[in-house]
Structures are given as structure tokens and as C-alpha cells.
Design an enzyme around this catalytic site. Structure first.
Site, PDB file in Angstrom:
ATOM      1  N   ARG A  63       0.830  -1.212   0.000  1.00 34.97           N
ATOM      2  CA  ARG A  63       0.000   0.000   0.000  1.00 34.97           C
ATOM      3  C   ARG A  63       0.861   1.256   0.000  1.00 34.97           C
ATOM      4  O   ARG A  63       0.513   2.266  -0.631  1.00 34.97           O
ATOM      5  CB  ARG A  63      -0.913  -0.024   1.220  1.00 34.97           C
ATOM      6  CG  ARG A  63      -1.923   1.112   1.291  1.00 34.97           C
ATOM      7  CD  ARG A  63      -2.936   0.833   2.382  1.00 34.97           C
ATOM      8  NE  ARG A  63      -3.898   1.918   2.504  1.00 34.97           N
ATOM      9  CZ  ARG A  63      -4.010   2.719   3.572  1.00 34.97           C
ATOM     10  NH1 ARG A  63      -3.197   2.522   4.616  1.00 34.97           N
ATOM     11  NH2 ARG A  63      -4.906   3.660   3.608  1.00 34.97           N
ATOM     12  N   HIS A  67       0.442   4.441  -2.563  1.00 32.84           N
ATOM     13  CA  HIS A  67       0.202   5.814  -2.127  1.00 32.84           C
ATOM     14  C   HIS A  67       1.342   6.742  -2.525  1.00 32.84           C
ATOM     15  O   HIS A  67       1.133   7.947  -2.676  1.00 32.84           O
ATOM     16  CB  HIS A  67      -0.026   5.841  -0.617  1.00 32.84           C
ATOM     17  CG  HIS A  67      -1.386   5.364  -0.221  1.00 32.84           C
ATOM     18  ND1 HIS A  67      -2.140   5.969   0.765  1.00 32.84           N
ATOM     19  CD2 HIS A  67      -2.140   4.331  -0.680  1.00 32.84           C
ATOM     20  CE1 HIS A  67      -3.296   5.337   0.893  1.00 32.84           C
ATOM     21  NE2 HIS A  67      -3.310   4.330   0.032  1.00 32.84           N
ATOM     22  N   ASN A  95      -3.801   8.910   4.516  1.00 32.13           N
ATOM     23  CA  ASN A  95      -2.607   8.324   5.133  1.00 32.13           C
ATOM     24  C   ASN A  95      -2.561   8.431   6.648  1.00 32.13           C
ATOM     25  O   ASN A  95      -1.948   7.593   7.317  1.00 32.13           O
ATOM     26  CB  ASN A  95      -1.347   8.999   4.571  1.00 32.13           C
ATOM     27  CG  ASN A  95      -1.205   8.813   3.073  1.00 32.13           C
ATOM     28  OD1 ASN A  95      -1.688   7.844   2.511  1.00 32.13           O
ATOM     29  ND2 ASN A  95      -0.545   9.759   2.427  1.00 32.13           N
ATOM     30  N   HIS A 194      -6.097  -5.900  -2.736  1.00 33.39           N
ATOM     31  CA  HIS A 194      -6.940  -6.009  -1.541  1.00 33.39           C
ATOM     32  C   HIS A 194      -7.178  -7.462  -1.139  1.00 33.39           C
ATOM     33  O   HIS A 194      -7.963  -7.726  -0.229  1.00 33.39           O
ATOM     34  CB  HIS A 194      -8.276  -5.299  -1.760  1.00 33.39           C
ATOM     35  CG  HIS A 194      -8.178  -3.808  -1.662  1.00 33.39           C
ATOM     36  ND1 HIS A 194      -9.266  -2.966  -1.792  1.00 33.39           N
ATOM     37  CD2 HIS A 194      -7.105  -2.994  -1.440  1.00 33.39           C
ATOM     38  CE1 HIS A 194      -8.868  -1.706  -1.658  1.00 33.39           C
ATOM     39  NE2 HIS A 194      -7.563  -1.704  -1.456  1.00 33.39           N
TER      40      HIS A 194
END
Length: 334
Positions: A63, A67, A95, A194
């Protein structure tokens, strides 16, 4: 024979797409072959220990890479702490109190600097760590293209604007990915990440209490038992940090069960469910059903999309710098 022909076609198409993305990339394989030959071994060892101590860390490092790349490109801007007039991306809504793995990257950087000082970028470290995290949880491996440099600034506003939200509609997700040069095939393949990790109640509360919203979100609740279980974990208010697995069936293994889950109505986030329930986007649902029925096809597509995402707006040559400390630009004095 027909299935063999289809598998061969998929393999050829994937190889073509991967090679094509590499041809367009300013990055190269074996970038550190002469200057830091044991880089990938060092990264792998530390990631392996971190994931062994905390299995959820695999999803967190993956992740972290997402990001980073969705804000100004894959340039390690997400790692910067506040400095001068720059507000850290860590403070942005997507975040804050959510993004993890910074200490693992710090440890990798320390070890790498001891062996290969002022040589390896933090951006490349994040990218390798994301790949290793996938492999350690049973997912596919791939050769990582390297040569990124680190940004000289961060974008707090960009983090709030460009990182897809857990309550996104399908149209919003498509726009978010298009802004990074990624298409709907990449959207579906990368959503498959996911299959690992957990999300906070704060991220899925709207999904369980505003679920009857086909007009707004384009999805319909199909599993009342799952919905009831989520409500028992996450009340209408409070317990914001209570965690639930993104993949109900195999939360610690990288596989294709995420796609099976969302077909059955067991996606944890609104942004998961809209991939199959929002009308008029058969192209997207077609990918979902294909990945649910063929894990190898999903793995091939995921690798291609990860390589493509890893090339987004990278800094190379004389742009940016090689940070000595991933949390600060070199000119900043602590």
C-alpha cells in the site's frame, strides 16, 4: 485444447504488454549491478523478517508503494516528514493514522547506506519492498525496473486529491487511475491487492450503514449475513480503528479470492463492490470474472500493472536526489 490455446494467448499478450511498458520506461534492470550488487538480497531479508514478525506488514508495504506513486509519481515523496514549509503527505486524510511501514523502509535504508552509501534511492527501495511483500504472501514475482530518484518535496494536497478513497464510486476510481496514466484493466488488476491486509472501521462504516444506495454508488447488498458481521465489528459511531480483513477468505495470502468475494457481495469497501455492481461498465466486470476464475491470469495482469504503475512520473538522471535519510531531503538539517 481450447483452454490451452486461451492460456497461450493470455501469456503472449501479457509478455507483449510487459515488454511494451519496459520499452517506454526510463528505468532499467540491474541498475545497481555494479554499484550495489547485493541490494535486492538486503531488501528481501529485512522485508522477510518484518512480515514474519507482523504478517500484515506485507499489505502495508504494498500500500505504501501505491500511495507513493499516486502522488507526484513513484518518487518516495510519501516518506518525507514535515520540513520547512512542506507538509508531509503522511498527514493527509488517506494516510493519517493509517499508512504503515515507514520504520521498515528506514531499516532497509540504514543497512543499504552502510553497504552502498549515497547510491540507492528510497523510491527504488519502496518498489522492491512492495514486490517482495507480494512474493512472501504467495503472490507472483517479477524483475523490478530500477533507477528512480527521490523527490525534493511532498504534496499534502496531492495526497488528499489523487489517492482513491474507500468510498469512491466507479467513475471516481476510473478518473483517479486515468490521472496516473492507468486504464480500467490496471484498475481491476491493482484492486486485487486487496487480497491482503485489513481496513479500519472508519474506512468501511459508510459501506455498512449507507449500503442501500444503488442510485448513488451503483451497488446492491447481496449478503446480509456478512453485513451483520461487519455491523457487529463497527458501530455507527466509535471503534474507528477496529480492523476487518479486506479478503474474508484468505486475508494473509495473495491470491484471487478477492475477486470471488466481490462477486458474492463480500467486498469490504464501497470501492471494491462497485467493480461488479455498477452498471454500464461490462469491460470492468469482465476482468473481475476472468480473474476470479483464473488466478494465473490475474497474477500475470497484476505484474504488468505493477510494472506500469512503478513507471509513473519517475525522476531519473539529474532530477531529484538520492536521499541519505528517507524522511528528509539532503539539504535539510535536523
Amino acid at each position: 485444447m481450447k483452454s490451452v490455446q486461451i492460456s497461450f494467448f493470455v501469456l503472449v499478450l501479457t509478455i507483449f504488454r510487459v515488454r511494451n511498458s519496459r520499452c517506454d520506461s526510463p528505468l532499467v534492470l540491474d541498475y545497481y549491478k555494479e554499484t550495489c550488487p547485493h541490494l535486492e538480497e538486503m531488501v528481501q531479508r529485512i522485508v522477510e523478517i518484518a512480515v514474519l514478525e507482523d504478517p500484515r506488514m506485507a499489505a502495508s508495504l504494498l500500500r505504501l508503494h501505491f500511495h507513493d506513486c499516486f502522488v507526484m509519481g513513484c518518487d518516495a515523496s510519501v516518506l518525507l516528514d514535515d520540513f520547512g514549509n512542506v507538509i508531509s503527505e503522511k498527514e493527509a486524510g488517506p494516510n493519517l493514522n493509517s499508512l504503515r511501514g515507514f520504520e521498515v523502509i528506514d531499516e532497509i535504508k540504514y543497512v543499504v547506506e552502510e553497504s552502498c552509501p549515497a547510491t540507492v534511492s528510497c523510491a527504488d527501495i519502496i518498489t522492491i519492498a512492495a514486490r517482495d511483500s507480494v512474493v512472501l504472501r504467495g503472490g507472483p514475482g517479477w524483475e523490478v525496473l530500477l533507477g528512480r530518484r527521490d523527490s525534493l518535496t511532498a504534496s499534502f494536497n496531492g495526497a488528499n486529491q489523487f489517492i482513491p478513497a474507500p468510498n469512491s464510486t466507479l467513475d471516481s476510481l476510473i478518473v483517479n487511475f486515468q490521472q496516473q496514466g492507468l486504464d480500467t484493466a490496471d484498475l481491476v488488476a491493482l484492486s486485487g491487492s486487496h487480497t491482503l491486509g485489513k481496513a479500519r472501521c472508519l474506512s468501511f462504516r459508510q459501506r455498512i450503514y449507507d449500503y442501500n444506495s444503488e442510485e448513488k454508488y451503483g451497488y446492491r447488498e447481496r449478503d446480509e449475513e456478512y453485513l451483520s458481521a461487519l455491523r457487529s465489528l463497527c458501530p455507527r459511531s466509535g471503534r474507528d480503528n477496529t480492523l476487518a480483513p479486506l479478503d474474508l477468505k484468505t486475508p494473509a495470502r495473495f491470491d484471487n479470492h478477492y475477486f470471488i468475494n466481490i462477486i458474492e457481495g463480500r467486498g469490504l469497501l464501497i470501492s471494491d463492490n462497485v467493480l461488479v455492481d455498477q452498471g454500464l461498465q461490462w469491460e470492468i466486470r469482465k476482468h473481475v470474472f476472468a480473474y476470479a476464475s483464473n488466478q494465473e491470469y490475474f497474477f500475470d495482469s497484476f505484474v504488468n500493472s505493477m510494472i506500469k504503475m512503478g513507471n509513473v512520473n519517475v525522476l531519473t538522471g539529474n532530477k531529484g536526489e538520492i536521499r541519505k535519510n528517507c524522511r528528509f531531503v539532503n539539504s535539510y538539517t535536523i
